[in-house]
Design a protein around this motif. Structure first.
Motif, PDB file in Angstrom:
ATOM      1  N   MET A   1       0.838  -1.176   0.000  1.00 26.52           N
ATOM      2  CA  MET A   1       0.000   0.000   0.000  1.00 26.52           C
ATOM      3  C   MET A   1       0.882   1.238   0.000  1.00 26.52           C
ATOM      4  O   MET A   1       1.784   1.372   0.815  1.00 26.52           O
ATOM      5  CB  MET A   1      -0.884  -0.038   1.252  1.00 26.52           C
ATOM      6  N   THR A   2       0.656   2.148  -0.931  1.00 25.89           N
ATOM      7  CA  THR A   2       1.451   3.361  -0.996  1.00 25.89           C
ATOM      8  C   THR A   2       0.728   4.492  -0.280  1.00 25.89           C
ATOM      9  O   THR A   2      -0.484   4.619  -0.333  1.00 25.89           O
ATOM     10  CB  THR A   2       1.718   3.778  -2.457  1.00 25.89           C
ATOM     11  N   GLU A   3       1.514   5.327   0.411  1.00 25.31           N
ATOM     12  CA  GLU A   3       0.956   6.466   1.120  1.00 25.31           C
ATOM     13  C   GLU A   3       1.244   7.739   0.352  1.00 25.31           C
ATOM     14  O   GLU A   3       2.298   7.905  -0.232  1.00 25.31           O
ATOM     15  CB  GLU A   3       1.589   6.592   2.513  1.00 25.31           C
ATOM     16  N   THR A   4       0.274   8.642   0.375  1.00 27.23           N
ATOM     17  CA  THR A   4       0.469   9.947  -0.226  1.00 27.23           C
ATOM     18  C   THR A   4       1.141  10.838   0.801  1.00 27.23           C
ATOM     19  O   THR A   4       0.768  10.824   1.971  1.00 27.23           O
ATOM     20  CB  THR A   4      -0.894  10.553  -0.630  1.00 27.23           C
ATOM     21  N   ASN A   5       2.130  11.609   0.374  1.00 33.55           N
ATOM     22  CA  ASN A   5       2.791  12.537   1.275  1.00 33.55           C
ATOM     23  C   ASN A   5       1.896  13.756   1.460  1.00 33.55           C
ATOM     24  O   ASN A   5       1.759  14.580   0.571  1.00 33.55           O
ATOM     25  CB  ASN A   5       4.153  12.947   0.704  1.00 33.55           C
ATOM     26  N   LEU A   6       1.264  13.855   2.633  1.00 34.25           N
ATOM     27  CA  LEU A   6       0.354  14.956   2.908  1.00 34.25           C
ATOM     28  C   LEU A   6       1.085  16.255   3.224  1.00 34.25           C
ATOM     29  O   LEU A   6       0.462  17.290   3.367  1.00 34.25           O
ATOM     30  CB  LEU A   6      -0.570  14.597   4.072  1.00 34.25           C
ATOM     31  N   TYR A   7       2.392  16.205   3.342  1.00 35.80           N
ATOM     32  CA  TYR A   7       3.165  17.381   3.704  1.00 35.80           C
ATOM     33  C   TYR A   7       4.013  17.854   2.529  1.00 35.80           C
ATOM     34  O   TYR A   7       5.078  18.405   2.702  1.00 35.80           O
ATOM     35  CB  TYR A   7       4.016  17.092   4.936  1.00 35.80           C
ATOM     36  N   ASP A   8       3.513  17.645   1.351  1.00 36.84           N
ATOM     37  CA  ASP A   8       4.182  18.013   0.110  1.00 36.84           C
ATOM     38  C   ASP A   8       3.826  19.460  -0.228  1.00 36.84           C
ATOM     39  O   ASP A   8       2.677  19.765  -0.557  1.00 36.84           O
ATOM     40  CB  ASP A   8       3.740  17.061  -0.993  1.00 36.84           C
ATOM     41  N   SER A   9       4.801  20.339  -0.139  1.00 37.77           N
ATOM     42  CA  SER A   9       4.529  21.767  -0.351  1.00 37.77           C
ATOM     43  C   SER A   9       4.100  22.069  -1.788  1.00 37.77           C
ATOM     44  O   SER A   9       3.293  22.970  -2.017  1.00 37.77           O
ATOM     45  CB  SER A   9       5.753  22.606   0.028  1.00 37.77           C
ATOM     46  N   ILE A  10       4.601  21.308  -2.743  1.00 36.43           N
ATOM     47  CA  ILE A  10       4.225  21.539  -4.146  1.00 36.43           C
ATOM     48  C   ILE A  10       2.756  21.170  -4.359  1.00 36.43           C
ATOM     49  O   ILE A  10       2.000  21.908  -4.989  1.00 36.43           O
ATOM     50  CB  ILE A  10       5.150  20.758  -5.095  1.00 36.43           C
ATOM     51  N   ALA A  11       2.337  20.035  -3.783  1.00 37.25           N
ATOM     52  CA  ALA A  11       0.934  19.634  -3.890  1.00 37.25           C
ATOM     53  C   ALA A  11       0.034  20.643  -3.176  1.00 37.25           C
ATOM     54  O   ALA A  11      -1.060  20.955  -3.656  1.00 37.25           O
ATOM     55  CB  ALA A  11       0.743  18.234  -3.313  1.00 37.25           C
ATOM     56  N   LEU A  12       0.502  21.180  -2.053  1.00 38.55           N
ATOM     57  CA  LEU A  12      -0.259  22.200  -1.337  1.00 38.55           C
ATOM     58  C   LEU A  12      -0.445  23.437  -2.214  1.00 38.55           C
ATOM     59  O   LEU A  12      -1.548  23.976  -2.313  1.00 38.55           O
ATOM     60  CB  LEU A  12       0.437  22.568  -0.028  1.00 38.55           C
ATOM     61  N   ALA A  13       0.617  23.870  -2.870  1.00 36.45           N
ATOM     62  CA  ALA A  13       0.529  25.025  -3.774  1.00 36.45           C
ATOM     63  C   ALA A  13      -0.474  24.755  -4.887  1.00 36.45           C
ATOM     64  O   ALA A  13      -1.276  25.636  -5.235  1.00 36.45           O
ATOM     65  CB  ALA A  13       1.907  25.338  -4.356  1.00 36.45           C
ATOM     66  N   ASP A  14      -0.444  23.555  -5.418  1.00 33.45           N
ATOM     67  CA  ASP A  14      -1.393  23.194  -6.485  1.00 33.45           C
ATOM     68  C   ASP A  14      -2.833  23.226  -5.989  1.00 33.45           C
ATOM     69  O   ASP A  14      -3.726  23.714  -6.681  1.00 33.45           O
ATOM     70  CB  ASP A  14      -1.069  21.808  -7.052  1.00 33.45           C
ATOM     71  N   ARG A  15      -3.065  22.726  -4.763  1.00 32.52           N
ATOM     72  CA  ARG A  15      -4.424  22.732  -4.225  1.00 32.52           C
ATOM     73  C   ARG A  15      -4.909  24.150  -3.939  1.00 32.52           C
ATOM     74  O   ARG A  15      -6.080  24.474  -4.167  1.00 32.52           O
ATOM     75  CB  ARG A  15      -4.512  21.849  -2.985  1.00 32.52           C
ATOM     76  N   ILE A  16      -4.012  25.013  -3.473  1.00 30.16           N
ATOM     77  CA  ILE A  16      -4.381  26.419  -3.257  1.00 30.16           C
ATOM     78  C   ILE A  16      -4.764  27.056  -4.589  1.00 30.16           C
ATOM     79  O   ILE A  16      -5.788  27.732  -4.700  1.00 30.16           O
ATOM     80  CB  ILE A  16      -3.228  27.192  -2.578  1.00 30.16           C
ATOM     81  N   LYS A  17      -3.965  26.802  -5.595  1.00 29.32           N
ATOM     82  CA  LYS A  17      -4.238  27.356  -6.925  1.00 29.32           C
ATOM     83  C   LYS A  17      -5.576  26.851  -7.467  1.00 29.32           C
ATOM     84  O   LYS A  17      -6.379  27.629  -7.997  1.00 29.32           O
ATOM     85  CB  LYS A  17      -3.098  26.983  -7.873  1.00 29.32           C
ATOM     86  N   LEU A  18      -5.843  25.552  -7.318  1.00 31.29           N
ATOM     87  CA  LEU A  18      -7.113  24.989  -7.787  1.00 31.29           C
ATOM     88  C   LEU A  18      -8.308  25.548  -7.022  1.00 31.29           C
ATOM     89  O   LEU A  18      -9.354  25.822  -7.607  1.00 31.29           O
ATOM     90  CB  LEU A  18      -7.090  23.468  -7.669  1.00 31.29           C
ATOM     91  N   GLN A  19      -8.136  25.740  -5.708  1.00 33.45           N
ATOM     92  CA  GLN A  19      -9.231  26.288  -4.916  1.00 33.45           C
ATOM     93  C   GLN A  19      -9.495  27.744  -5.311  1.00 33.45           C
ATOM     94  O   GLN A  19     -10.653  28.165  -5.368  1.00 33.45           O
ATOM     95  CB  GLN A  19      -8.928  26.167  -3.415  1.00 33.45           C
ATOM     96  N   CYS A  20      -8.446  28.487  -5.609  1.00 33.84           N
ATOM     97  CA  CYS A  20      -8.622  29.862  -6.101  1.00 33.84           C
ATOM     98  C   CYS A  20      -9.416  29.847  -7.403  1.00 33.84           C
ATOM     99  O   CYS A  20     -10.356  30.629  -7.573  1.00 33.84           O
ATOM    100  CB  CYS A  20      -7.273  30.535  -6.329  1.00 33.84           C
ATOM    101  N   LYS A  21      -9.037  28.938  -8.286  1.00 36.52           N
ATOM    102  CA  LYS A  21      -9.729  28.846  -9.580  1.00 36.52           C
ATOM    103  C   LYS A  21     -11.195  28.452  -9.385  1.00 36.52           C
ATOM    104  O   LYS A  21     -12.083  29.035 -10.009  1.00 36.52           O
ATOM    105  CB  LYS A  21      -9.016  27.835 -10.478  1.00 36.52           C
ATOM    106  N   SER A  22     -11.455  27.484  -8.504  1.00 38.09           N
ATOM    107  CA  SER A  22     -12.838  27.043  -8.303  1.00 38.09           C
ATOM    108  C   SER A  22     -13.679  28.129  -7.637  1.00 38.09           C
ATOM    109  O   SER A  22     -14.891  28.179  -7.829  1.00 38.09           O
ATOM    110  CB  SER A  22     -12.891  25.755  -7.488  1.00 38.09           C
ATOM    111  N   ARG A  23     -13.046  28.993  -6.872  1.00 38.02           N
ATOM    112  CA  ARG A  23     -13.749  30.105  -6.222  1.00 38.02           C
ATOM    113  C   ARG A  23     -13.778  31.354  -7.100  1.00 38.02           C
ATOM    114  O   ARG A  23     -14.349  32.368  -6.729  1.00 38.02           O
ATOM    115  CB  ARG A  23     -13.079  30.450  -4.893  1.00 38.02           C
ATOM    116  N   ASN A  24     -13.071  31.261  -8.237  1.00 36.42           N
ATOM    117  CA  ASN A  24     -12.990  32.376  -9.177  1.00 36.42           C
ATOM    118  C   ASN A  24     -12.393  33.630  -8.523  1.00 36.42           C
ATOM    119  O   ASN A  24     -12.936  34.734  -8.654  1.00 36.42           O
ATOM    120  CB  ASN A  24     -14.358  32.687  -9.794  1.00 36.42           C
ATOM    121  N   VAL A  25     -11.293  33.404  -7.787  1.00 36.12           N
ATOM    122  CA  VAL A  25     -10.574  34.516  -7.158  1.00 36.12           C
ATOM    123  C   VAL A  25      -9.113  34.476  -7.591  1.00 36.12           C
ATOM    124  O   VAL A  25      -8.578  33.404  -7.919  1.00 36.12           O
ATOM    125  CB  VAL A  25     -10.668  34.483  -5.614  1.00 36.12           C
TER     126      VAL A  25
END
Length: 103
Positions: A1-25
């Motif tokens: 079983m593989t674990e996702t690294n929840l402390y990945d700063s690059i993935a965090l940046a991507d999620r922030i960017k996607l949330q901005c896009k989904s909120r249209n901000v």
């Protein structure tokens, strides 16, 4: 079983960017609202992690949970409870009691 690294700063940046896009901000507006520099996302993409209070301010600005931004949940909803300080202490005390009963 593989674990996702929840402390990945690059993935965090991507999620922030996607949330901005989904909120249209704009990312700049979110960073301004969170009192962070416009270079914050660049720093994340360079491998630097945010302090907890900075992440909390971004989550508040995007009206989502910190767990959502960290990839711990797919539900962006913030589950806020309007509790007094006394009520919060009672919840904490009760939780500690319940945990102390484990064998």
């Amino acid at each position: 079983m593989t674990e996702t690294n929840l402390y990945d700063s690059i993935a965090l940046a991507d999620r922030i960017k996607l949330q901005c896009k989904s909120r249209n901000v704009q990312i700049k507006d979110v960073m301004d609202s969170a009192n962070l520099s416009n270079g914050t996302l660049y720093n994340l993409r360079s491998g630097k992690m945010l302090k907890a209070d900075s992440l909390a301010r971004i989550a508040d600005a995007l009206d989502c949970s910190m767990d959502f931004l960290m990839g711990r949940t797919v539900d962006p909803a913030v589950k806020r409870m309007n509790l007094t300080d006394d009520e919060r202490q009672k919840v904490t005390d009760y939780l500690q009691f319940i945990l102390s009963q484990r064998k």
